[in-house]
Scaffold this motif. Sequence first.
Motif, PDB file in Angstrom:
ATOM      1  N   MET A 171      56.071   5.794  31.306  1.00 54.76           N
ATOM      2  CA  MET A 171      55.716   6.994  32.067  1.00 54.76           C
ATOM      3  C   MET A 171      54.202   7.197  32.108  1.00 54.76           C
ATOM      4  SD  MET A 171      58.411   8.029  33.404  1.00 54.76           S
ATOM      5  CE  MET A 171      59.742   6.863  33.223  1.00 54.76           C
ATOM      6  N   ALA A 172      53.496   6.757  31.074  1.00 55.41           N
ATOM      7  CA  ALA A 172      52.037   6.868  31.070  1.00 55.41           C
ATOM      8  C   ALA A 172      51.392   5.876  32.041  1.00 55.41           C
ATOM      9  CB  ALA A 172      51.497   6.631  29.669  1.00 55.41           C
ATOM     10  N   LEU A 173      52.090   4.798  32.352  1.00 56.89           N
ATOM     11  CA  LEU A 173      51.524   3.760  33.215  1.00 56.89           C
ATOM     12  C   LEU A 173      51.813   3.956  34.701  1.00 56.89           C
ATOM     13  CD1 LEU A 173      52.340   0.604  31.031  1.00 56.89           C
ATOM     14  CD2 LEU A 173      50.108   1.705  31.335  1.00 56.89           C
ATOM     15  N   VAL A 174      52.732   4.863  35.020  1.00 57.35           N
ATOM     16  CA  VAL A 174      53.080   5.071  36.435  1.00 57.35           C
ATOM     17  C   VAL A 174      52.606   6.443  36.890  1.00 57.35           C
ATOM     18  CG1 VAL A 174      55.069   3.510  36.363  1.00 57.35           C
ATOM     19  CG2 VAL A 174      55.395   5.928  35.932  1.00 57.35           C
ATOM     20  N   PRO A 175      52.239   6.555  38.159  1.00 59.03           N
ATOM     21  CA  PRO A 175      51.815   7.864  38.666  1.00 59.03           C
ATOM     22  C   PRO A 175      52.993   8.850  38.682  1.00 59.03           C
ATOM     23  CG  PRO A 175      51.844   6.225  40.432  1.00 59.03           C
ATOM     24  CD  PRO A 175      52.157   5.506  39.166  1.00 59.03           C
ATOM     25  N   PRO A 176      52.697  10.139  38.568  1.00 58.21           N
ATOM     26  CA  PRO A 176      53.770  11.141  38.544  1.00 58.21           C
ATOM     27  C   PRO A 176      54.751  11.025  39.706  1.00 58.21           C
ATOM     28  CG  PRO A 176      51.683  12.171  37.964  1.00 58.21           C
ATOM     29  CD  PRO A 176      51.380  10.750  38.378  1.00 58.21           C
ATOM     30  N   SER A 177      54.279  10.644  40.869  1.00 56.10           N
ATOM     31  CA  SER A 177      55.167  10.543  42.031  1.00 56.10           C
ATOM     32  C   SER A 177      56.183   9.407  41.903  1.00 56.10           C
ATOM     33  CB  SER A 177      54.348  10.350  43.313  1.00 56.10           C
ATOM     34  OG  SER A 177      53.630   9.123  43.247  1.00 56.10           O
ATOM     35  N   MET A 178      55.938   8.488  40.997  1.00 56.65           N
ATOM     36  CA  MET A 178      56.832   7.333  40.819  1.00 56.65           C
ATOM     37  C   MET A 178      57.698   7.440  39.565  1.00 56.65           C
ATOM     38  SD  MET A 178      56.236   5.391  43.411  1.00 56.65           S
ATOM     39  CE  MET A 178      56.959   3.862  42.922  1.00 56.65           C
ATOM     40  N   ARG A 179      57.616   8.515  38.831  1.00 57.23           N
ATOM     41  CA  ARG A 179      58.308   8.599  37.545  1.00 57.23           C
ATOM     42  C   ARG A 179      59.829   8.617  37.678  1.00 57.23           C
ATOM     43  NH1 ARG A 179      53.854  12.230  34.551  1.00 57.23           N
ATOM     44  NH2 ARG A 179      52.421  10.497  34.213  1.00 57.23           N
ATOM     45  N   GLY A 180      60.359   9.191  38.728  1.00 54.60           N
ATOM     46  CA  GLY A 180      61.810   9.143  38.934  1.00 54.60           C
ATOM     47  C   GLY A 180      62.289   7.715  39.124  1.00 54.60           C
ATOM     48  N   ARG A 181      61.610   6.998  39.979  1.00 51.42           N
ATOM     49  CA  ARG A 181      61.946   5.592  40.210  1.00 51.42           C
ATOM     50  C   ARG A 181      61.722   4.773  38.940  1.00 51.42           C
ATOM     51  NH1 ARG A 181      59.610   3.225  45.401  1.00 51.42           N
ATOM     52  NH2 ARG A 181      61.464   4.245  46.194  1.00 51.42           N
ATOM     53  N   ALA A 182      60.646   5.066  38.231  1.00 53.10           N
ATOM     54  CA  ALA A 182      60.342   4.340  36.997  1.00 53.10           C
ATOM     55  C   ALA A 182      61.436   4.547  35.950  1.00 53.10           C
ATOM     56  CB  ALA A 182      58.985   4.788  36.445  1.00 53.10           C
ATOM     57  N   SER A 183      61.915   5.784  35.809  1.00 55.01           N
ATOM     58  CA  SER A 183      62.971   6.013  34.817  1.00 55.01           C
ATOM     59  C   SER A 183      64.250   5.297  35.224  1.00 55.01           C
ATOM     60  CB  SER A 183      63.218   7.510  34.601  1.00 55.01           C
ATOM     61  OG  SER A 183      63.704   8.118  35.769  1.00 55.01           O
ATOM     62  N   GLY A 184      64.508   5.194  36.518  1.00 51.98           N
ATOM     63  CA  GLY A 184      65.664   4.434  36.996  1.00 51.98           C
ATOM     64  C   GLY A 184      65.524   2.946  36.693  1.00 51.98           C
ATOM     65  N   LEU A 185      64.321   2.409  36.861  1.00 53.40           N
ATOM     66  CA  LEU A 185      64.085   0.991  36.552  1.00 53.40           C
ATOM     67  C   LEU A 185      64.247   0.724  35.056  1.00 53.40           C
ATOM     68  CD1 LEU A 185      61.006   0.179  38.815  1.00 53.40           C
ATOM     69  CD2 LEU A 185      63.288  -0.829  38.975  1.00 53.40           C
ATOM     70  N   LEU A 186      63.715   1.634  34.237  1.00 53.86           N
ATOM     71  CA  LEU A 186      63.850   1.457  32.798  1.00 53.86           C
ATOM     72  C   LEU A 186      65.312   1.531  32.372  1.00 53.86           C
ATOM     73  CD1 LEU A 186      62.501   1.027  30.088  1.00 53.86           C
ATOM     74  CD2 LEU A 186      62.119   3.495  29.952  1.00 53.86           C
ATOM     75  N   THR A 187      66.050   2.461  32.939  1.00 52.25           N
ATOM     76  CA  THR A 187      67.480   2.566  32.645  1.00 52.25           C
ATOM     77  C   THR A 187      68.209   1.300  33.076  1.00 52.25           C
ATOM     78  OG1 THR A 187      67.377   4.963  32.889  1.00 52.25           O
ATOM     79  CG2 THR A 187      69.551   3.956  33.048  1.00 52.25           C
ATOM     80  N   THR A 188      67.834   0.745  34.209  1.00 53.54           N
ATOM     81  CA  THR A 188      68.425  -0.508  34.681  1.00 53.54           C
ATOM     82  C   THR A 188      68.152  -1.642  33.698  1.00 53.54           C
ATOM     83  OG1 THR A 188      68.219   0.181  36.986  1.00 53.54           O
ATOM     84  CG2 THR A 188      68.429  -2.186  36.577  1.00 53.54           C
ATOM     85  N   ALA A 189      66.925  -1.707  33.188  1.00 51.58           N
ATOM     86  CA  ALA A 189      66.589  -2.763  32.222  1.00 51.58           C
ATOM     87  C   ALA A 189      67.417  -2.610  30.945  1.00 51.58           C
ATOM     88  CB  ALA A 189      65.097  -2.717  31.895  1.00 51.58           C
ATOM     89  N   ILE A 190      67.586  -1.377  30.487  1.00 50.39           N
ATOM     90  CA  ILE A 190      68.335  -1.134  29.255  1.00 50.39           C
ATOM     91  C   ILE A 190      69.805  -1.499  29.443  1.00 50.39           C
ATOM     92  CG2 ILE A 190      69.174   0.703  27.721  1.00 50.39           C
ATOM     93  CD1 ILE A 190      66.325   1.973  28.089  1.00 50.39           C
ATOM     94  N   PHE A 191      70.437  -0.966  30.473  1.00 47.24           N
ATOM     95  CA  PHE A 191      71.853  -1.263  30.687  1.00 47.24           C
ATOM     96  C   PHE A 191      72.066  -2.697  31.141  1.00 47.24           C
ATOM     97  CE2 PHE A 191      72.211   3.439  30.993  1.00 47.24           C
ATOM     98  CZ  PHE A 191      73.064   3.599  29.904  1.00 47.24           C
ATOM     99  N   GLY A 192      71.100  -3.252  31.867  1.00 51.12           N
ATOM    100  CA  GLY A 192      71.186  -4.661  32.238  1.00 51.12           C
ATOM    101  C   GLY A 192      71.162  -5.554  31.012  1.00 51.12           C
TER     102      GLY A 192
END
Length: 186
Positions: free
Chosen positions: A115-136
């Motif tokens: 979350m510190a590395l992505v701009p605030p406007s991308m944090r929703g998408r970023a959390s989805g990508l991180l969740t995908t990596a975890i469940f993947g």
Amino acid sequence: AFFFVGPFAAILMITFYALPTRLPFLLAERGIGGPILTGLVLSTVTLVSIPGALLYGQIRRFVSPRSVVAFGMLTLGAGLLLISWAHSLPVTILGVALCGAPLGVMFPNFIALFMALVPPSMRGRASGLLTTAIFGGQFLSPLVSGPLVAAFGLSGGLMAVAVLPICAGLVAGLSSVREGRRSAAA
């Protein structure tokens, strides 16, 4: 940002889930305990992860996020190696504890770092990508460990799986050193 955090999160889950899917069979093969004892041994993972989660803020005062990833991955790999070599219940529990100890720190670290590395406007998408990596990673775990166990047996398979977080820890450690040199030069 995702190309640093995502693969590490996936490797963490691929490696970690080898434990609950393979350890019961390894314990049975070694003649250690039964279902209740196996459950108690596996619950050690959760128990030892709690202090790291509670102390994450204090840990981060002294250690960089990349160093947390490096240490966590190396500890997880060391725990799996210890389990693969262990032939007694106490040593197995120690290995399980080593596997679980970094989990409480790693999850908040992945979230905070990403979350510190992505701009605030991308944090929703970023959390989805991180969740995908975890469940993947959870999904991929038996697909990775299964062929390794088939090829090398339970102990050898866990030893082979341990190579993933050890290599990831070394990469994260080198990244942390490089990041430290960059910030020292600036």
